[in-house]
Design an enzyme around this catalytic site. Structure first.
Site: not given
Ligand code: G3H
Length: 212
Positions: A42, A70, A130
């Protein structure tokens, strides 16, 4: 625009989240992640040159599932799909994004947190939900509590997932996990530690396969 793989699989397993602030994602990164057994990559839209990266990675690894994360608006969904995204990930549930994705037959992992939000995303047609930011609100215990009333909804806990809690999420019934900074950190990319990324990806994907 690259051609999507023939079969788009459900967004499950270890989803590697590439979220870089200061630089575009280099090709050596995708090589390392794939060598480490990651199937879903992703690239977040907040990463510089995200769409160009998706186009390039799709050409470099035609078999790979390369999505854009995002995604918050229908226009962003159209742009991501035009760049060749094979799946989308959103931080929130936006019906217009799901409509665009449905039109193109592209699966979406929709962001949601509460039981109402999660079921709403599922009923609107999310491929996977998610659950974000899960570690901040209760971690594996929260996920387990969601599974009783929502057993049919594939859940992808995201936010603070790492090698230390991955097995607990698998044991709590996750369909997959989204892992960002614990796998692809800005520092690791800046230092070009591709072997470290590959080996860490391998240990995460092996741990997932051994416990899911
Ligand atoms: O979109 C989700 C976040 O970027 C997850 O990030 P992380 O695994 O660094 O907490």
């Amino acid at each position: 625009m690259a051609t999507p793989p023939a079969a788009t699989s459900r967004i499950t397993g270890v989803v590697a989240i590439i979220r870089l602030r200061d630089r575009p994602a280099p090709d050596r990164l995708v090589d390392a992640l794939i060598a480490g057994g990651v199937e879903h990559l992703e690239v977040t839209a907040t990463t510089p040159d995200a769409h160009a990266t998706v186009e390039r990675w799709r050409r470099r690894h035609p078999e790979a599932l390369v999505g854009v994360g995002t995604v918050r608006t229908p226009a962003q969904a159209e742009a991501a799909i035009s760049a060749g995204a094979t799946f989308l990930v959103t931080p929130t549930t936006v019906p217009g994004v799901l409509e665009v994705a449905r039109t193109h037959d592209i699966p979406v992992a929709c962001g949601a947190l509460t039981p109402t939000e999660i079921d709403n995303a599922w009923l609107l047609g999310a491929d996977t939900v998610k659950v974000f930011p899960i570690t901040a609100v209760g971690g594996p215990d929260y996920l387990r509590a969601l599974r009783d009333p929502l057993p049919d909804v594939p859940l992808l806990p995201t936010g603070g997932v790492d090698a230390g809690n991955l097995r607990a999420y698998a044991g709590a019934g996750a369909a997959g996990v989204g892992i960002g900074s614990a796998l692809v950190s800005e520092a690791r990319v800046a230092a070009e530690q591709w072997d470290v990324v590959r080996d860490h990806a391998r240990s995460l994907t092996d741990a997932w396969k051994g416990h899911a």
